[in-house]
Design a protein around this motif. Structure first.
Motif, mmCIF file in Angstrom:
data_model
loop_
_atom_site.group_PDB
_atom_site.id
_atom_site.type_symbol
_atom_site.label_atom_id
_atom_site.label_comp_id
_atom_site.label_asym_id
_atom_site.label_seq_id
_atom_site.Cartn_x
_atom_site.Cartn_y
_atom_site.Cartn_z
ATOM 1 N N LEU A 66 -39.477 9.409 6.815
ATOM 2 C CA LEU A 66 -38.417 9.230 7.861
ATOM 3 C C LEU A 66 -37.040 10.072 7.477
ATOM 4 N N MET A 67 -36.698 9.492 6.157
ATOM 5 C CA MET A 67 -35.603 9.786 5.584
ATOM 6 C C MET A 67 -35.616 11.538 5.536
ATOM 7 N N TYR A 109 -38.865 5.619 16.753
ATOM 8 C CA TYR A 109 -38.999 7.052 16.547
ATOM 9 C C TYR A 109 -39.908 7.354 17.639
ATOM 10 N N GLU A 110 -40.719 6.436 18.098
ATOM 11 C CA GLU A 110 -41.491 6.924 19.116
ATOM 12 C C GLU A 110 -40.854 6.688 20.564
ATOM 13 N N LYS A 111 -39.769 6.244 20.708
ATOM 14 C CA LYS A 111 -38.871 6.104 21.825
ATOM 15 C C LYS A 111 -39.350 4.781 22.410
ATOM 16 N N ASN A 112 -40.136 4.078 22.056
ATOM 17 C CA ASN A 112 -40.667 2.932 22.489
ATOM 18 C C ASN A 112 -39.659 1.723 22.057
ATOM 19 N N TYR A 113 -38.462 1.622 22.762
ATOM 20 C CA TYR A 113 -37.346 0.863 22.070
ATOM 21 C C TYR A 113 -37.621 -0.574 22.322
ATOM 22 N N PHE A 114 -38.127 -0.978 23.411
ATOM 23 C CA PHE A 114 -38.162 -2.408 23.554
ATOM 24 C C PHE A 114 -39.300 -2.992 22.845
ATOM 25 N N GLU A 115 -40.671 -2.132 22.686
ATOM 26 C CA GLU A 115 -41.380 -2.460 21.608
ATOM 27 C C GLU A 115 -40.755 -2.619 20.151
ATOM 28 N N ALA A 116 -39.876 -1.638 19.737
ATOM 29 C CA ALA A 116 -39.187 -1.760 18.760
ATOM 30 C C ALA A 116 -38.589 -2.916 18.375
ATOM 31 N N ILE A 117 -37.678 -3.426 19.503
ATOM 32 C CA ILE A 117 -37.264 -4.651 19.245
ATOM 33 C C ILE A 117 -38.021 -5.926 19.075
ATOM 34 N N ASN A 118 -39.218 -5.908 19.649
ATOM 35 C CA ASN A 118 -40.264 -6.879 19.419
ATOM 36 C C ASN A 118 -40.724 -7.192 18.120
#
Length: 372
Positions: A66-67, A109-118
């Motif tokens: 990622l970096m 980074y997959e644009k799944n922002y709500f799942e990221a927050i979970n």
């Protein structure tokens, strides 16, 4: 007994080197991190297999990629990690923390922002096990960005302020402190507190310039451009997008694609002709080449809307963003489409897309309630 001591010593050495590796990654010390990664790989190859160590290595390898903006490779690494359910379940609390924390980064980074927050919230349950203050700052920084992406400004502000307090105490993490000021500046812009927003951005820009960090300077100009565009200040937005693209390290990065889109979009919206067509072509080509499906959809949409592309591309692109649940982007773009058709005197089409924009806004509110 001697063998057990040697195994324990080797384990402790490998774990210590991995902690150093992660520190280098967080500081964006790319060359040193790459060198240490190779040393760790050689050490692990000559050791007895250890489940936690192997899992920790793969997690850090994902973070390393990622970096260095190897996004496709990093995603592949993490999908392999996700298959190791038994190893994750049996890992200690700290390894599990990193798994959930990095899962949040993967989903982001997959644009799944709500799942990221979970995922971040699951990591937060194990944050008490982390003794490193900087790592806690890193957690608050990442979740602040995720909350900002879903327009949850007050949660984002709360975490960004916690992260800023940590990074301000550690000069070697100045870029993260700058990032916190950028988040807080963007929040203030969104809350129509323009003076406070510009103060945050001015401080971020001064600090980045003083350390000659052009990568961060480019991101600051980009973010300022987005904020001015959102406040319907197109000339200031254009000025800052052009400043961002004048910085080669930014223009050539994956974030440069984002800036090209924003500049093309604002030029299209305000009736310019030739330059945005070239920007759109360049941006679409680069987005497709790098697998940035969100931006291929966005470039296709604005070209179809403003520049004579196929009308079906508008709905296909909007459908892609809807399926990805990028509600904030759907709301903004659908509103722009509605405004365009209203300007063309087509009230029926305008009303159709205005309804899509309102639906997206309602989805944002709905999912925010589920996150409480």
């Amino acid at each position: 007994m001697k063998k057990e001591v040697e195994t324990k010593t080797a384990y402790e050495k490998a774990a210590g080197l991995m902690n150093q590796w992660y520190t280098m990654i967080k500081r964006h010390e790319a060359l040193q991190a790459a060198s240490l990664k190779q040393e760790i790989k050689e050490l692990l190859a000559n050791m007895e297999k250890n489940g936690d160590l192997q899992l920790y290595f793969h997690l850090l390898d994902y973070r390393h990629k990622l970096m260095t903006e190897q996004f496709a490779e990093s995603a592949e690494v993490f999908r392999e990690i996700q298959k190791q359910k038994e190893a994750v379940r049996n890992a200690d609390d700290i390894i599990q923390y990193y798994f959930f924390f990095f899962s949040g980064m993967y989903e982001f980074y997959e644009k799944n922002y709500f799942e990221a927050i979970n995922c971040y919230k699951k990591a937060e349950h194990k944050l008490y096990k982390i003794t490193d203050e900087v790592e806690k700052g890193e957690f608050h920084y990442k979740i602040a960005i995720a909350y900002y992406q879903v327009d949850d400004h007050f949660r984002s502000m709360n975490h960004a302020e916690k992260a800023l307090a940590v990074f301000n105490r550690h000069d070697e993490y100045i870029d993260k402190a700058i990032g916190c000021d950028m988040i807080l500046g963007s929040i203030q812009f969104d809350l129509f507190r323009i003076k406070e927003a510009e103060e945050h951005y001015s401080r971020a820009l001064d600090r980045a310039a003083s350390f000659h960090n052009l990568r961060v300077v480019g991101l600051i100009y980009h973010n300022m451009g987005v904020n001015y565009a959102n406040r319907n200040m197109p000339l200031l937005a254009e000025e800052h997008f052009r400043k961002a693209l004048s910085i080669k390290i930014h223009e050539q990065s994956i974030f440069g694609i984002n800036t090209i889109f924003e500049l093309a979009h604002i030029l299209y919206k305000h009736g310019y002709a030739e330059e945005e067509r070239q920007l759109c072509k360049e941006g679409f080509s680069r987005a497709a080449e790098q697998g940035e499906e969100e931006y291929t959809a966005k470039f296709r949409l604005i070209f179809a809307l403003y520049d004579g592309g196929h009308p079906l591309d508008i709905d296909f692109s909007l459908e892609y963003l809807t399926n990805k649940k990028l509600w904030a982007h759907v709301a903004e773009l659908a509103k722009d489409i509605a405004d365009y058709y209203m300007g063309q005197g087509d009230e029926k089409k305008s009303a159709h897309y205005l309804e899509k924009s309102r639906y997206a806004e309602n989805q944002i509110c709905k999912v925010k309630e589920e996150l409480i």
